[in-house]
Design a protein around this motif. Structure first.
Motif, PDB file in Angstrom:
ATOM      1  N   GLY A 204      -1.205   4.471   2.275  1.00  0.00           N
ATOM      2  CA  GLY A 204       0.019   5.291   1.998  1.00  0.00           C
ATOM      3  C   GLY A 204       0.660   5.386   3.229  1.00  0.00           C
ATOM      4  N   GLY A 205       0.509   4.617   4.330  1.00  0.00           N
ATOM      5  CA  GLY A 205       1.239   4.841   5.586  1.00  0.00           C
ATOM      6  C   GLY A 205       2.536   4.200   5.679  1.00  0.00           C
ATOM      7  N   ALA A 206       2.943   3.563   4.581  1.00  0.00           N
ATOM      8  CA  ALA A 206       4.195   2.908   4.460  1.00  0.00           C
ATOM      9  C   ALA A 206       4.496   2.582   3.150  1.00  0.00           C
ATOM     10  CB  ALA A 206       4.436   1.418   5.239  1.00  0.00           C
ATOM     11  N   LEU A 207       6.054   2.693   2.724  1.00  0.00           N
ATOM     12  CA  LEU A 207       6.494   2.546   1.472  1.00  0.00           C
ATOM     13  C   LEU A 207       6.301   0.876   1.154  1.00  0.00           C
ATOM     14  CD1 LEU A 207       8.180   3.554  -0.892  1.00  0.00           C
ATOM     15  CD2 LEU A 207      10.248   2.942   0.705  1.00  0.00           C
ATOM     16  N   MET A 208       6.652   0.194   2.093  1.00  0.00           N
ATOM     17  CA  MET A 208       6.447  -1.292   1.828  1.00  0.00           C
ATOM     18  C   MET A 208       6.204  -2.044   3.295  1.00  0.00           C
ATOM     19  SD  MET A 208      10.521  -1.914   0.954  1.00  0.00           S
ATOM     20  CE  MET A 208      11.809  -0.845   1.697  1.00  0.00           C
ATOM     21  N   GLY A 209       5.838  -3.085   3.238  1.00  0.00           N
ATOM     22  CA  GLY A 209       5.404  -4.021   4.615  1.00  0.00           C
ATOM     23  C   GLY A 209       5.060  -5.214   4.192  1.00  0.00           C
ATOM     24  N   LEU A 210       5.071  -6.072   5.448  1.00  0.00           N
ATOM     25  CA  LEU A 210       4.558  -7.325   5.607  1.00  0.00           C
ATOM     26  C   LEU A 210       3.080  -7.417   5.548  1.00  0.00           C
ATOM     27  CD1 LEU A 210       5.278 -10.459   5.764  1.00  0.00           C
ATOM     28  CD2 LEU A 210       5.045 -10.134   8.365  1.00  0.00           C
ATOM     29  N   VAL A 211       2.375  -7.936   4.731  1.00  0.00           N
ATOM     30  CA  VAL A 211       0.850  -8.276   4.767  1.00  0.00           C
ATOM     31  C   VAL A 211       0.560  -9.624   4.405  1.00  0.00           C
ATOM     32  CG1 VAL A 211       1.033  -7.403   2.204  1.00  0.00           C
ATOM     33  CG2 VAL A 211      -1.090  -7.020   3.826  1.00  0.00           C
ATOM     34  N   PRO A 212      -0.561 -10.071   4.726  1.00  0.00           N
ATOM     35  CA  PRO A 212      -1.388 -11.377   4.238  1.00  0.00           C
ATOM     36  C   PRO A 212      -1.804 -10.969   2.652  1.00  0.00           C
ATOM     37  CG  PRO A 212      -2.482 -10.563   6.158  1.00  0.00           C
ATOM     38  CD  PRO A 212      -1.329  -9.487   5.812  1.00  0.00           C
ATOM     39  N   THR A 213      -1.177 -11.797   1.727  1.00  0.00           N
ATOM     40  CA  THR A 213      -1.565 -11.495   0.255  1.00  0.00           C
ATOM     41  C   THR A 213      -2.755 -11.196   0.058  1.00  0.00           C
ATOM     42  OG1 THR A 213      -1.223 -13.889   0.025  1.00  0.00           O
ATOM     43  CG2 THR A 213       0.712 -12.779  -0.169  1.00  0.00           C
ATOM     44  N   GLY A 214      -3.640 -11.941   0.694  1.00  0.00           N
ATOM     45  CA  GLY A 214      -5.249 -11.797   0.339  1.00  0.00           C
ATOM     46  C   GLY A 214      -5.803 -10.386   0.489  1.00  0.00           C
ATOM     47  N   GLU A 215      -5.145  -9.702   1.528  1.00  0.00           N
ATOM     48  CA  GLU A 215      -5.462  -8.196   1.677  1.00  0.00           C
ATOM     49  C   GLU A 215      -5.082  -7.417   0.628  1.00  0.00           C
ATOM     50  OE1 GLU A 215      -7.347  -6.918   4.206  1.00  0.00           O
ATOM     51  OE2 GLU A 215      -7.335  -8.715   5.512  1.00  0.00           O
ATOM     52  N   ILE A 216      -4.045  -7.809   0.048  1.00  0.00           N
ATOM     53  CA  ILE A 216      -3.766  -6.727  -1.305  1.00  0.00           C
ATOM     54  C   ILE A 216      -4.433  -7.447  -2.435  1.00  0.00           C
ATOM     55  CG2 ILE A 216      -1.720  -5.960  -2.780  1.00  0.00           C
ATOM     56  CD1 ILE A 216      -1.559  -4.612  -0.129  1.00  0.00           C
ATOM     57  N   LEU A 217      -4.460  -8.557  -2.813  1.00  0.00           N
ATOM     58  CA  LEU A 217      -4.989  -9.387  -4.033  1.00  0.00           C
ATOM     59  C   LEU A 217      -6.411  -9.183  -3.858  1.00  0.00           C
ATOM     60  CD1 LEU A 217      -3.127 -12.513  -4.183  1.00  0.00           C
ATOM     61  CD2 LEU A 217      -2.522 -10.484  -5.350  1.00  0.00           C
ATOM     62  N   GLY A 218      -7.287  -9.105  -2.683  1.00  0.00           N
ATOM     63  CA  GLY A 218      -8.471  -9.008  -2.732  1.00  0.00           C
ATOM     64  C   GLY A 218      -9.198  -7.488  -2.740  1.00  0.00           C
ATOM     65  N   ALA A 219      -8.193  -6.606  -2.803  1.00  0.00           N
ATOM     66  CA  ALA A 219      -8.466  -5.161  -2.519  1.00  0.00           C
ATOM     67  C   ALA A 219      -9.119  -4.537  -4.212  1.00  0.00           C
ATOM     68  CB  ALA A 219      -7.387  -4.310  -2.458  1.00  0.00           C
ATOM     69  N   ALA A 272     -11.216 -19.803  -1.971  1.00  0.00           N
ATOM     70  CA  ALA A 272     -11.941 -18.593  -2.225  1.00  0.00           C
ATOM     71  C   ALA A 272     -10.983 -17.236  -1.689  1.00  0.00           C
ATOM     72  CB  ALA A 272     -13.245 -18.345  -1.149  1.00  0.00           C
ATOM     73  N   TRP A 273      -9.714 -17.745  -0.717  1.00  0.00           N
ATOM     74  CA  TRP A 273      -8.719 -16.763  -0.386  1.00  0.00           C
ATOM     75  C   TRP A 273      -7.935 -16.436  -1.684  1.00  0.00           C
ATOM     76  CZ3 TRP A 273      -8.219 -13.445   3.284  1.00  0.00           C
ATOM     77  CH2 TRP A 273      -6.970 -12.978   3.697  1.00  0.00           C
ATOM     78  N   PRO A 274      -7.718 -15.290  -2.081  1.00  0.00           N
ATOM     79  CA  PRO A 274      -6.807 -14.731  -2.966  1.00  0.00           C
ATOM     80  C   PRO A 274      -5.417 -15.134  -2.492  1.00  0.00           C
ATOM     81  CG  PRO A 274      -8.275 -12.953  -2.246  1.00  0.00           C
ATOM     82  CD  PRO A 274      -8.342 -13.943  -1.038  1.00  0.00           C
ATOM     83  N   SER A 275      -4.938 -15.943  -3.732  1.00  0.00           N
ATOM     84  CA  SER A 275      -3.565 -16.377  -3.085  1.00  0.00           C
ATOM     85  C   SER A 275      -2.443 -16.723  -4.033  1.00  0.00           C
ATOM     86  CB  SER A 275      -3.581 -17.642  -1.906  1.00  0.00           C
ATOM     87  OG  SER A 275      -4.480 -18.597  -2.665  1.00  0.00           O
TER      88      SER A 275
END
Length: 321
Positions: A204-219, A272-275
């Motif tokens: 919750g440290g930011a409303l939105m941001g740039l991120v490798p998609t796998g860091e979100i899809l793999g959560a 294997a990488w969520p993409s």
């Protein structure tokens, strides 16, 4: 935080004789590599792999080489950083399939996209909305590096993806990108590694941001479903494996790097990488993601030539709000 493979006790017993140390990126990248690359190689070769994490910067590699705490067998870096590392004499060069001398070949391609909190937006935002702090107040997370960050600034200002590097290659275009960043500088939450990019958003440290998609899809599912991803204007960052100069004559290190760069291993990581977009993203896009539009590839040739000079200006700018 490091990861000891295949088992901590085994690696400790064998470390002085036959273990190999690799540097990679913490978070989902290291977790995926452990599963499909490091553990299989350790079982295949008999060499326990000690996985340590870092920020991927040539300056950090220089420090590792000048003051070695442990011997490095292979390092994962962005391809532009690999080029710079070679020019600095920190990495060994190799011959590619066309008999050209190169520092490394791309081994992993990772999408970076804007993620946003679904509960804070009624309509999926774009990069222009990222800059609209009046309508969407809150922190925005970006990489503390000119790579990807300057491209995004231009995309937010309406520069077409196929013109990004033509614009950045001129003094006026570069100034234009920095002026655009000036508009949101007080609102930026900076990150330096892919793992940090995911942590800022997931915490919750930011409303939105740039991120490798796998860091979100793999959560975890509850966290993953909280975020949308901007698939239409994503960037693709290419990574490869380098062999540090001090390991140039170590046959075990060379064998590991060669194995990591084989097509089968590249495909194993890619599988294997969520993409891929979630059904939620596909539905929200109303058919715009079928087929999935291509990502804009971050230009490693441009950054390999221009990163040192632009990075110096960027870090001065970021240090003086």
């Amino acid at each position: 935080m490091g990861c000891l493979l295949p088992a901590e006790a085994m690696a400790k017993r064998a470390h002085t004789l036959r273990s190999l140390t690799v540097l990679t990126f913490a978070g989902k990248i290291a977790q995926t590599q452990k599963k499909v690359l490091f553990t299989p190689y350790s079982q295949l070769s008999g060499h326990p792999l000690i996985c340590r994490t870092w920020n991927g910067e040539p300056s950090a590699l220089r420090q590792q080489e000048e003051h070695p705490v442990h011997s490095l067998a292979a390092v994962m870096m962005e391809c532009s950083s690999l080029q710079i590392g070679c020019e600095m004499g920190l990495l060994t060069k190799e011959t590619d399939s066309r008999n050209q001398i190169v520092c490394s070949t791309p081994s992993a391609s990772i999408d970076y996209a804007m993620a946003w909190d679904r509960f804070r937006f009624e309509v999926a935002p774009g990069w222009a909305d990222f800059w609209d702090v009046a309508r969407h107040p809150g922190r925005r997370s970006l990489r503390r590096d000119p790579r990807t960050t300057l491209e995004i600034a231009l995309l937010a200002d309406g520069i077409p993806a196929d013109a990004l590097y033509r614009v950045l290659n001129s003094r006026d275009g570069l100034n234009h990108a920095f002026m655009k960043l000036d508009q949101i500088r007080p609102y930026i939450a900076w990150w330096s590694t892919p793992e940090e990019a995911g942590q800022i958003l997931l915490s919750g440290g930011a409303l939105m941001g740039l991120v490798p998609t796998g860091e979100i899809l793999g959560a975890q599912a509850d966290s993953r479903d909280k975020f949308g991803l901007l698939w239409k204007q994503r960037l693709l960052v290419q990574y490869g494996w380098g062999v540090p100069r001090n390991a140039a004559h170590n046959n075990a290190s060379l064998a590991l790097a060669s194995w990591l760069e084989q097509p089968a291993q590249k495909q194993a990581f890619a599988n294997a990488w969520p993409s891929l977009p979630s059904m939620q993203d596909i539905t929200a896009a109303g058919g715009a993601l079928s087929p999935l539009p291509p990502a804009t590839v971050v230009d490693d040739s441009f950054w390999g030539q221009n990163l040192p000079a632009i990075a110096e200006r960027f870090h001065r700018w970021a240090a003086h709000p």
